[in-house]
Design a protein around this motif. Sequence first.
Motif, PDB file in Angstrom:
ATOM      1  N   ALA A 174      10.631   1.295   5.374  1.00  0.00           N
ATOM      2  CA  ALA A 174       9.244   0.417   6.001  1.00  0.00           C
ATOM      3  C   ALA A 174       8.378   0.376   5.034  1.00  0.00           C
ATOM      4  O   ALA A 174       8.471   1.201   3.868  1.00  0.00           O
ATOM      5  CB  ALA A 174       8.669   1.122   7.078  1.00  0.00           C
ATOM      6  N   ALA A 175       7.253  -0.330   5.009  1.00  0.00           N
ATOM      7  CA  ALA A 175       6.404  -0.677   4.074  1.00  0.00           C
ATOM      8  C   ALA A 175       5.311  -0.847   4.821  1.00  0.00           C
ATOM      9  O   ALA A 175       5.131  -1.339   5.710  1.00  0.00           O
ATOM     10  CB  ALA A 175       6.640  -1.980   2.886  1.00  0.00           C
ATOM     11  N   ALA A 176       3.918  -0.581   4.225  1.00  0.00           N
ATOM     12  CA  ALA A 176       2.711  -0.862   4.726  1.00  0.00           C
ATOM     13  C   ALA A 176       2.077  -1.916   3.876  1.00  0.00           C
ATOM     14  O   ALA A 176       1.814  -1.495   2.624  1.00  0.00           O
ATOM     15  CB  ALA A 176       1.586   0.362   4.667  1.00  0.00           C
ATOM     16  N   LEU A 186       9.136  -3.389   8.716  1.00  0.00           N
ATOM     17  CA  LEU A 186      10.529  -2.416   8.505  1.00  0.00           C
ATOM     18  C   LEU A 186      11.216  -3.301   7.499  1.00  0.00           C
ATOM     19  O   LEU A 186      11.310  -4.375   7.435  1.00  0.00           O
ATOM     20  CB  LEU A 186      11.220  -2.621   9.847  1.00  0.00           C
ATOM     21  CG  LEU A 186      10.701  -1.914  11.124  1.00  0.00           C
ATOM     22  CD1 LEU A 186      11.588  -2.239  12.286  1.00  0.00           C
ATOM     23  CD2 LEU A 186      10.576  -0.553  10.900  1.00  0.00           C
ATOM     24  N   ASP A 245       2.512  -2.630   9.134  1.00  0.00           N
ATOM     25  CA  ASP A 245       3.980  -2.008   9.062  1.00  0.00           C
ATOM     26  C   ASP A 245       4.940  -3.015   9.285  1.00  0.00           C
ATOM     27  O   ASP A 245       5.194  -3.824  10.006  1.00  0.00           O
ATOM     28  CB  ASP A 245       4.130  -0.785   9.926  1.00  0.00           C
ATOM     29  CG  ASP A 245       2.867   0.344   9.652  1.00  0.00           C
ATOM     30  OD1 ASP A 245       2.573   0.473   8.509  1.00  0.00           O
ATOM     31  OD2 ASP A 245       2.688   0.692  10.767  1.00  0.00           O
ATOM     32  N   THR A 254      -4.089  -3.399   8.012  1.00  0.00           N
ATOM     33  CA  THR A 254      -2.496  -3.170   7.314  1.00  0.00           C
ATOM     34  C   THR A 254      -1.398  -3.137   8.268  1.00  0.00           C
ATOM     35  O   THR A 254      -1.468  -2.856   9.608  1.00  0.00           O
ATOM     36  CB  THR A 254      -2.669  -1.508   6.924  1.00  0.00           C
ATOM     37  OG1 THR A 254      -3.724  -1.578   5.873  1.00  0.00           O
ATOM     38  CG2 THR A 254      -1.274  -1.093   6.386  1.00  0.00           C
ATOM     39  N   ASN A 308       0.669  -1.279  -0.005  1.00  0.00           N
ATOM     40  CA  ASN A 308       0.289  -0.085   0.185  1.00  0.00           C
ATOM     41  C   ASN A 308       0.864   1.299   0.182  1.00  0.00           C
ATOM     42  O   ASN A 308       0.513   2.258  -0.586  1.00  0.00           O
ATOM     43  CB  ASN A 308      -0.889  -0.086   1.192  1.00  0.00           C
ATOM     44  CG  ASN A 308      -1.924   1.268   1.113  1.00  0.00           C
ATOM     45  OD1 ASN A 308      -2.678   1.155   0.143  1.00  0.00           O
ATOM     46  ND2 ASN A 308      -2.161   1.796   2.194  1.00  0.00           N
ATOM     47  N   ARG A 344       8.161  -5.548  16.371  1.00  0.00           N
ATOM     48  CA  ARG A 344       8.386  -4.798  15.331  1.00  0.00           C
ATOM     49  C   ARG A 344       8.445  -6.133  14.281  1.00  0.00           C
ATOM     50  O   ARG A 344       8.833  -7.168  14.626  1.00  0.00           O
ATOM     51  CB  ARG A 344       9.941  -4.295  15.259  1.00  0.00           C
ATOM     52  CG  ARG A 344       9.863  -3.240  16.393  1.00  0.00           C
ATOM     53  CD  ARG A 344       8.969  -1.840  15.988  1.00  0.00           C
ATOM     54  NE  ARG A 344       9.324  -0.854  16.840  1.00  0.00           N
ATOM     55  CZ  ARG A 344       8.195   0.164  16.729  1.00  0.00           C
ATOM     56  NH1 ARG A 344       7.243   0.524  16.229  1.00  0.00           N
ATOM     57  NH2 ARG A 344       8.711   1.270  17.457  1.00  0.00           N
TER      58      ARG A 344
END
Length: 226
Positions: free
Chosen positions: A16-18, A30, A28, A26, A10, A67
């Motif tokens: 980082a990415a979602a 790293l 998150d 969703t 998204n 995380r």
Amino acid sequence: MISRIEGQLNALGDDAAALIVAPGVTIDVLLPPIAVDALRDRVGQRVELHTHLFLESQGQGVVMLPRLAGFTSPADRAFYLLLTGVKGIGLRRGLRVLAMPVADIASAVVGAELAVIQKLPEIGKKTAESLVLALRDKVAPFVSLDELAGGAPSGSRGRAGVADVVLGGSTELAGAAGLAVATLVQLGEEVASATRRVQRVMLAEPGLEESDQAEPIVAAALRFEG
């Protein structure tokens, strides 16, 4: 333990990415720089990430937050876990360090190329020397990572091919089998021992030859006592 996630990419940031993994959900994740580069043109597409879940302390250790670190291959994840075992390189720093292909870093470590290693983010001379001392005998499987990942499918050898290897032929394994060897090395096995273990378990369990994932091969190899 969350070892793999799949979903729609998204959003993608610098580290980082979602991922949308389900309607209304969703996550998150790293990312190291090499994963960000690999995913840069895939926003809006469905992607798969191999992950490592860890706890990060906040407020001088009073609060521990979960995380999730993500990688585009099991081998990148295995190398990251090796890297974070080196004194002075934590889980967050280990992500930032992965700014060039794992095969290139492993080659520099094996060759003790300190100047190359020092080009990585946050790596000075002393840390580069520590990397070489700690990992030089452990990263050999990652040096030919490109060949392992892009070689012939593991099933293309057939049982005869695996038997030839066990009986003294080439010790190189392609595809998922090669990545399984790398994972076993990350877990502490010597390269030769890990290679023999994977070769023998694939001969004993021929269905594994068709696997395109390292995880089932590693699991079978760890169970195998032959």
